[in-house]
Design a protein around this motif. Structure first.
Motif, PDB file in Angstrom:
ATOM      1  N   ASN A  92       0.802  -1.233   0.000  1.00 42.42           N
ATOM      2  CA  ASN A  92       0.000   0.000   0.000  1.00 42.42           C
ATOM      3  C   ASN A  92       0.830   1.275   0.000  1.00 42.42           C
ATOM      4  O   ASN A  92       0.589   2.203   0.768  1.00 42.42           O
ATOM      5  N   ILE A  94       2.113   4.727  -2.010  1.00 46.50           N
ATOM      6  CA  ILE A  94       1.365   5.692  -2.831  1.00 46.50           C
ATOM      7  C   ILE A  94       1.978   5.691  -4.229  1.00 46.50           C
ATOM      8  O   ILE A  94       3.140   6.098  -4.408  1.00 46.50           O
ATOM      9  N   PRO A  95       1.229   5.186  -5.221  1.00 44.16           N
ATOM     10  CA  PRO A  95       1.844   4.922  -6.521  1.00 44.16           C
ATOM     11  C   PRO A  95       2.332   6.165  -7.253  1.00 44.16           C
ATOM     12  O   PRO A  95       3.226   6.083  -8.086  1.00 44.16           O
ATOM     13  N   SER A  96       1.751   7.316  -6.937  1.00 44.12           N
ATOM     14  CA  SER A  96       2.142   8.519  -7.673  1.00 44.12           C
ATOM     15  C   SER A  96       3.397   9.181  -7.094  1.00 44.12           C
ATOM     16  O   SER A  96       3.892  10.142  -7.663  1.00 44.12           O
ATOM     17  N   LEU A  97       3.892   8.669  -5.958  1.00 47.09           N
ATOM     18  CA  LEU A  97       5.094   9.263  -5.353  1.00 47.09           C
ATOM     19  C   LEU A  97       6.290   8.328  -5.520  1.00 47.09           C
ATOM     20  O   LEU A  97       6.140   7.107  -5.533  1.00 47.09           O
ATOM     21  N   SER A  98       7.474   8.936  -5.612  1.00 49.06           N
ATOM     22  CA  SER A  98       8.697   8.137  -5.768  1.00 49.06           C
ATOM     23  C   SER A  98       9.037   7.452  -4.442  1.00 49.06           C
ATOM     24  O   SER A  98       8.425   7.746  -3.402  1.00 49.06           O
ATOM     25  N   TYR A 134       9.569   4.521  -8.893  1.00 45.28           N
ATOM     26  CA  TYR A 134       8.180   4.542  -8.411  1.00 45.28           C
ATOM     27  C   TYR A 134       7.793   3.135  -7.970  1.00 45.28           C
ATOM     28  O   TYR A 134       8.404   2.150  -8.426  1.00 45.28           O
ATOM     29  N   GLU A 136       5.665   0.951  -8.714  1.00 45.99           N
ATOM     30  CA  GLU A 136       5.390  -0.063  -9.729  1.00 45.99           C
ATOM     31  C   GLU A 136       6.685  -0.608 -10.365  1.00 45.99           C
ATOM     32  O   GLU A 136       6.651  -1.622 -11.055  1.00 45.99           O
TER      33      GLU A 136
ATOM     34  N   GLU B 370      -0.181   2.943 -17.118  1.00 44.57           N
ATOM     35  CA  GLU B 370       1.186   2.980 -17.651  1.00 44.57           C
ATOM     36  C   GLU B 370       1.173   3.063 -19.169  1.00 44.57           C
ATOM     37  O   GLU B 370       1.901   3.840 -19.778  1.00 44.57           O
ATOM     38  N   ARG B 430       3.925  20.610  -9.357  1.00 50.75           N
ATOM     39  CA  ARG B 430       4.481  19.758  -8.305  1.00 50.75           C
ATOM     40  C   ARG B 430       5.833  20.285  -7.842  1.00 50.75           C
ATOM     41  O   ARG B 430       6.158  20.251  -6.653  1.00 50.75           O
ATOM     42  N   TRP B 440       1.691  15.624  -2.769  1.00 53.38           N
ATOM     43  CA  TRP B 440       0.964  14.396  -3.114  1.00 53.38           C
ATOM     44  C   TRP B 440      -0.175  14.710  -4.092  1.00 53.38           C
ATOM     45  O   TRP B 440      -0.387  13.991  -5.057  1.00 53.38           O
ATOM     46  N   ALA B 443       1.123  15.263  -7.592  1.00 55.10           N
ATOM     47  CA  ALA B 443       1.597  13.997  -8.151  1.00 55.10           C
ATOM     48  C   ALA B 443       0.420  13.086  -8.472  1.00 55.10           C
ATOM     49  O   ALA B 443       0.378  12.418  -9.511  1.00 55.10           O
ATOM     50  N   ASP B 444      -0.557  13.096  -7.575  1.00 50.81           N
ATOM     51  CA  ASP B 444      -1.736  12.247  -7.752  1.00 50.81           C
ATOM     52  C   ASP B 444      -2.540  12.681  -8.975  1.00 50.81           C
ATOM     53  O   ASP B 444      -3.014  11.849  -9.756  1.00 50.81           O
ATOM     54  N   ALA B 447      -0.902  11.385 -11.978  1.00 51.01           N
ATOM     55  CA  ALA B 447      -1.120   9.939 -12.125  1.00 51.01           C
ATOM     56  C   ALA B 447      -2.531   9.636 -12.608  1.00 51.01           C
ATOM     57  O   ALA B 447      -2.769   8.628 -13.262  1.00 51.01           O
ATOM     58  N   PRO B 706      -7.552   2.268  -3.692  1.00 48.90           N
ATOM     59  CA  PRO B 706      -6.225   1.819  -3.254  1.00 48.90           C
ATOM     60  C   PRO B 706      -5.222   2.967  -3.167  1.00 48.90           C
ATOM     61  O   PRO B 706      -4.211   2.843  -2.471  1.00 48.90           O
ATOM     62  N   GLN B 707      -5.486   4.069  -3.861  1.00 52.17           N
ATOM     63  CA  GLN B 707      -4.557   5.196  -3.788  1.00 52.17           C
ATOM     64  C   GLN B 707      -4.878   6.111  -2.606  1.00 52.17           C
ATOM     65  O   GLN B 707      -3.998   6.736  -2.042  1.00 52.17           O
ATOM     66  N   PRO B 710      -4.321   4.359   1.680  1.00 50.99           N
ATOM     67  CA  PRO B 710      -3.091   4.492   2.471  1.00 50.99           C
ATOM     68  C   PRO B 710      -2.917   5.890   3.046  1.00 50.99           C
ATOM     69  O   PRO B 710      -2.452   6.040   4.177  1.00 50.99           O
ATOM     70  N   PHE B 807      -6.695  -2.889   2.303  1.00 55.70           N
ATOM     71  CA  PHE B 807      -5.477  -3.483   2.861  1.00 55.70           C
ATOM     72  C   PHE B 807      -5.581  -5.002   2.984  1.00 55.70           C
ATOM     73  O   PHE B 807      -4.576  -5.685   3.139  1.00 55.70           O
TER      74      PHE B 807
END
Lengths: 216, 811
Positions: A92, A94-98, A134, A136, B370, B430, B440, B443-444, B447, B706-707, B710, B807
């Motif tokens: 879990n 955060i996929p958008s952060l490095s 990242y 992923e 992706e 950003r 965040w 960045a979000d 994404a 899921p984003q 967390p 989770f």
């Protein structure tokens, strides 16, 4: 006492019987506790209640001396930010952060970003070469190491870990557990860990078993 | 096997009812707006065809006098010479506030007309028609008004309602028409009937001054209004495309979510070809369902808009269009075909990807984002290519098609460039963000772009269209208002009941006002370069008012002096552009009347060619020019007193006198009515774009959890996250709106400088309206805010146990 769970009960909406029936336990600061049990025994539920992630129906939980039952949504969120850290089976992140941003995220949210400590954690977790990647782009083991780093970077009083190695192979699992226990001890954080594995449970200070919604 | 596979595929929609509703709504909206426009176009074209069939007898050759009407005696002489001809007299007739068209024919010789065919069973109809009083045929609503209005008229004609007569037209015997129009012993043209006796003297010898003109295949109205309908079609197509963005996004997501299921079905032995066929059938069945709902909605939208479109067509072109809608099988068929073809086009990519998917590849929703990100560079290149192709099309292809190709290239190209442009802006944001939550959030948002990009593209198109069309309409209105000030120079306008009264009024007025400006005109059919055009030639008296105010766009030296001396002519912009003539060229109005062009004037809202000559020249070349309308110059304060005096002295009805302000108000009211439909379509397109954002956010909901979970677990409250969700949507909409502004202005330029010139024959200066942009910006934010409110509310009310499932479950 850091965590006191006293006669807590919980029934999910629509469920015919309670998942927890009067569970009580305590956890001192810096102590490590393993909770095992069958699937559906209520281990994860108890962990979530201890982390102020969900509400319980009866009993009381005190975290750092503060009763959770009287807290509203904002109070619970503040408690999670400042006192608790979480590591989950699914990582879990955060996929958008490095990786670097994920590592520092919780510490910055808690208002305790410590660059040196985060750099040390990064080094110890073997993530120094991966900070610009990242989530992923990482393997499962690498992702879980980032999750552990994120959790400990905030120097929480309590680390809650729900099957942290459940998604990893045996080698990765051993390496990740070794690192986590080492870092937990080094930072003085208390660990409440839910696992299926007796081998992992034996490595912690205390071991409790949950069955039928009760600690046995 | 098929049944089992279908059940498995269908189970996805059962588990995701909102996604199914979104897909159907996208399809329905796309089909609705497209089919509404098509229904309006079909209804208008049917009206033109009916009008042409009623009065045109268009296939027959006709005889016309270049200088205006033909004396009735000429018709009698030609008939005596053995020629089988049928006379027609047409003209404009005022009934109270309404301006009607009267068409007089000779029922015994005229080719059969549908309205007369309907009367065939009534033995009294024909005698009534040619009897002294006569018979007027009109559409039902007009017939009722006529019967009331003519009630007290001595020797009044009978009135009959007929569905076959186009709206706004009164069809009658030529004798009755001559009486109503005040044009006794005149006709406008003679139809040359197909069967003629052998051995007749040629018409060129019997009537050398008359022109034999070939029959016309289509109606003039249909040709004139083609550009208007093309504009509407383009709008419909744009709305359709915006709707298809929703379909594309939803189908794409549904296929991505079913990747694991598709792999499982294949692993269980279902051939890929069969599976692809089943998925195609499933999509087509949904398209049919959505298309049917869309047709129903389209019918309602068309019925609501048609009265305004009919008013527009009447105002702009004098085209007779009924306000009622008929359900046509061709319209249903083409609407469903568009829904199926559009859905196929929007789903083809997803189907193709699913068909090429290897059985053992790891499933993952993240892969979708992706791949979309990887495709971003290609997309940007395609966008640039489309813009270049649009510009190339304008250069290579002339006319409206080139103009619309330019618009299509610009709009689609810009839409494809939007996601990369937004990504660049978000990257910049950003870098400048301060604080962990802000970082965040930026960045979000970046994404999320692949998921919400299509909806933002739809928003970009809708906003740019609003800015472009809005700028065009307002620029037009501003120019039109200025032009009215120049053109309507008289303080009071008066209309006499006939020529005798006109002459009497002019004599009475002469000592009482500063100037009496007669408004006299007659239609000519010129020769030379302008052959085939009908030009209304106005005669003007030499008065300072014209020289000071007339809206000339181009002039030759000493223009007014030469025109007033009868040595030159002014023409309107439409004629100049249509024929390609201007100052320095000459116009042959009649065989013996050729004049150099001294200037070109703007003449907005008029579909036909027009020219201005000195009054004596006009009277020398045309007989029987009506002399009933006058513009009067006098101090504005004296207008009410003079109007009252005129009314009493000549017993004029209220409608015969109109002051400058009222005329301007009337003209502007007609103008505003003209663009009601454009405004409505603008708003509907924006609504569809707002809906596209909502559907994107709702369909992405399962990906969002899921984003978000967390971040919630780490200490942000649900209300904070809900506010951030709305902020994210507002920020993306704001950035899109900022990028839509230059695109909209480019669109406005293309509409004003390219499309308008091709479609209407006039070019307009472009004006900027920043307040409108602000209003639109606020509207876009409102749409985005409302679209985000539902998912945000859902997030705010989401039980922690649902967030905790993130989770616990593998996703």
């Amino acid at each position: 006492m850091l965590l006191e769970i006293d006669d807590v009960t919980k029934t999910y909406a629509g469920a015919s019987r309670p998942v927890l029936r009067g569970v009580s336990l305590t956890l001192a600061a810096g102590q490590t506790l393993a909770l095992t049990g069958e699937s559906g025994s209520g281990k994860s539920t108890l962990l979530h209640l201890a982390g102020a992630l969900d509400r319980f129906d009866g009993g009381e939980i005190h975290l750092s001396g503060q009763p959770l039952s009287g807290l509203d949504d904002a109070g619970r969120a503040a408690l999670r930010r400042s006192h608790v850290a979480l590591v989950f089976q699914q990582f879990n992140l955060i996929p958008s952060l490095s990786v670097a941003q994920n590592l520092a995220f919780h510490a910055r949210l808690a208002g305790r970003p410590d660059r040196d400590w985060i750099a040390r954690l990064t080094e110890r977790l073997g993530l120094a070469e991966l900070t610009l990647r990242y989530p992923e782009q990482l393997s499962g083991g690498q992702q879980q190491r980032v999750a552990i780093g994120r959790a400990l970077a905030a120097r929480p009083a309590l680390l809650l870990a729900d099957e942290p190695t459940g998604n990893l192979d045996e080698t990765a699992s051993t390496a990740v557990m070794d690192l986590m226990l080492e870092l937990v001890r080094e930072s003085g954080t208390a660990l409440f860990l839910v696992t299926h594995s007796q081998a992992i449970a034996r490595r912690l200070d205390r071991h409790l078993h949950l069955a039928g919604g009760r600690v046995v | 096997m098929r049944r089992a596979a279908l059940l498995a595929l269908w189970s996805h929609w059962r588990r995701h009812p909102l996604q199914l509703a979104t897909l159907l709504a996208g399809l329905a909206l796309a089909t609705a707006l497209w089919s509404a426009v098509q229904a309006i176009n079909a209804e208008a074209r049917a009206s033109y065809a009916r009008a042409a069939a009623q009065i045109g007898a268009g296939g027959l050759d006709r005889l016309e006098a270049p200088g205006g009407p033909i004396p009735l005696a000429r018709y009698v002489a030609l008939r005596r010479a053995g020629w089988q001809l049928s006379p027609v007299l047409e003209g404009s007739w005022r009934l109270g506030e309404r301006r009607l068209r009267v068409a007089g024919i000779e029922p015994l010789s005229h080719p059969p007309l549908p309205a007369f065919a309907a009367l065939a069973e009534d033995a009294t109809a024909l005698p009534q028609m040619i009897a002294a009083g006569g018979l007027l045929l009109a559409a039902p609503d007009l017939a009722a008004d006529l019967a009331t209005a003519l009630h007290e008229m001595p020797g009044r004609p009978q009135v009959r309602a007929s569905d076959q007569v186009p709206p706004g037209l009164v069809l009658t015997d030529i004798g009755v028409a001559a009486r109503l129009l005040g044009r006794p012993d005149q006709i406008d043209r003679m139809l040359i009937l197909p069967d003629q006796p052998i051995g007749l003297a040629p018409l060129s010898a019997l009537a050398p001054d008359l022109q034999r003109l070939p029959g016309r295949a289509g109606s003039d109205t249909a040709r004139l209004t083609d550009s208007f309908h093309l504009n509407l079609t383009a709008f419909g197509l744009l709305s359709f495309a915006v709707g298809l963005f929703i379909v594309h996004g939803t189908v794409g997501l549904a296929f991505e979510q079913r990747r694991a299921m598709i792999r499982t079905l294949r692993a269980l032995g279902l051939p890929m070809r069969l599976l692809t066929g089943l998925m195609l059938a499933e999509v087509m069945a949904l398209a049919l369902l959505g298309g049917l709902v869309g047709l129903g909605l389209g019918y309602l939208v068309a019925a609501a808009l048609l009265p305004d479109v009919a008013a527009t067509l009447r105002g702009l072109y004098g085209a007779p269009v009924a306000g009622g809608l008929t359900l046509r099988p061709a319209w249903i068929g083409s609407g469903l075909a568009m829904a199926l073809a559009g859905t196929l086009a929007a789903s083809l990519h997803a189907l193709w990807r699913a068909a090429r998917m290897p059985i053992l590849a790891a499933p993952g929703l993240q892969a979708w984002a992706e791949r979309a990100a990887r495709a971003s560079r290609l997309q940007a290149l395609a966008g640039l290519g489309l813009i270049a192709a649009g510009l190339g099309a304008l250069w290579l292809i002339e006319g409206l098609i080139g103009g619309f190709a330019l618009l299509a290239g610009l709009m689609l190209g810009a839409a494809l460039l939007l996601p990369p442009a937004l990504a660049a802006l978000l990257r910049l944001g950003r870098r400048r963000a301060r604080g962990v939550v802000a970082e965040w959030l930026w960045a979000d948002m970046r994404a999320q772009l692949p998921g919400i990009g299509l909806a933002l593209m739809a928003l970009l198109l809708a906003l740019a269209t609003n800015i472009g069309v809005g700028t065009m309409v307002k620029s037009f209105r501003q120019t039109f208002t200025g032009w009215l000030d120049q053109r309507l120079i008289s303080e009071l306008y008066v209309t006499a009941t006939d020529d005798d009264q006109g002459a009497e009024i002019a004599r009475w007025l002469a000592p009482r006002v500063q100037a009496v400006l007669p408004i006299r005109s007659v239609d000519f059919t010129p020769g030379g370069a302008a052959a085939g055009q009908t030009v209304t030639v106005y005669g003007v008296v030499d008065d300072r008012s014209y020289r000071d105010h007339w809206p000339l766009l181009q002039t030759a030296p000493r223009a007014w002096d030469r025109v007033m001396a009868g040595e030159a002519v002014f023409i309107n912009e439409q004629l100049a552009r249509r024929v390609g003539i201007g100052p320095g060229d000459s116009l042959t109005l009649a065989p013996n009347w050729q004049l150099p062009i001294a200037g070109v004037y703007s003449d907005y809202g008029n579909p036909t060619g027009q020219a201005i000559v000195a009054m004596p020249s006009l009277l020398a070349h045309a007989s029987a020019v009506p002399n009933r309308r006058f513009g009067l110059r006098l101090p504005a304060a004296e207008v009410p007193v003079l109007a009252e005096a005129l009314r009493q002295r000549f017993d004029l009805p209220a409608s015969a006198l109109i002051d400058n302000a009222a005329l301007k108000a009337q003209s502007l009211a007609i103008f505003d009515k003209t663009f009601v439909v454009t405004g409505a379509l603008n708003l509907l397109t924006l609504g569809v774009a707002g809906f596209a954002i909502l559907t994107s956010l709702l369909t992405l909901w399962s990906l969002r959890l899921p984003q978000i979970a967390p971040v919630w677990a780490l200490g942000l409250t649900r209300s904070q996250l809900a506010r951030l969700e709305i902020g994210r949507s507002l920020l993306l909409a704001a950035l899109t709106a900022l990028l839509a502004l230059p695109l909209g202005l480019l669109l406005a330029w293309a509409l004003l400088a390219v499309i308008n010139v091709q479609a209407f024959g006039w070019q307009l200066p472009m004006a900027l309206f920043p307040l409108d942009w602000l209003r639109l910006f606020a509207l876009a934010l409102l749409a985005a805010g409302l679209a985000a409110a539902l998912p945000a509310r859902r997030l705010y009310r989401l039980p922690p146990s649902d967030l905790l499932k993130v989770f616990a479950n593998a996703r």
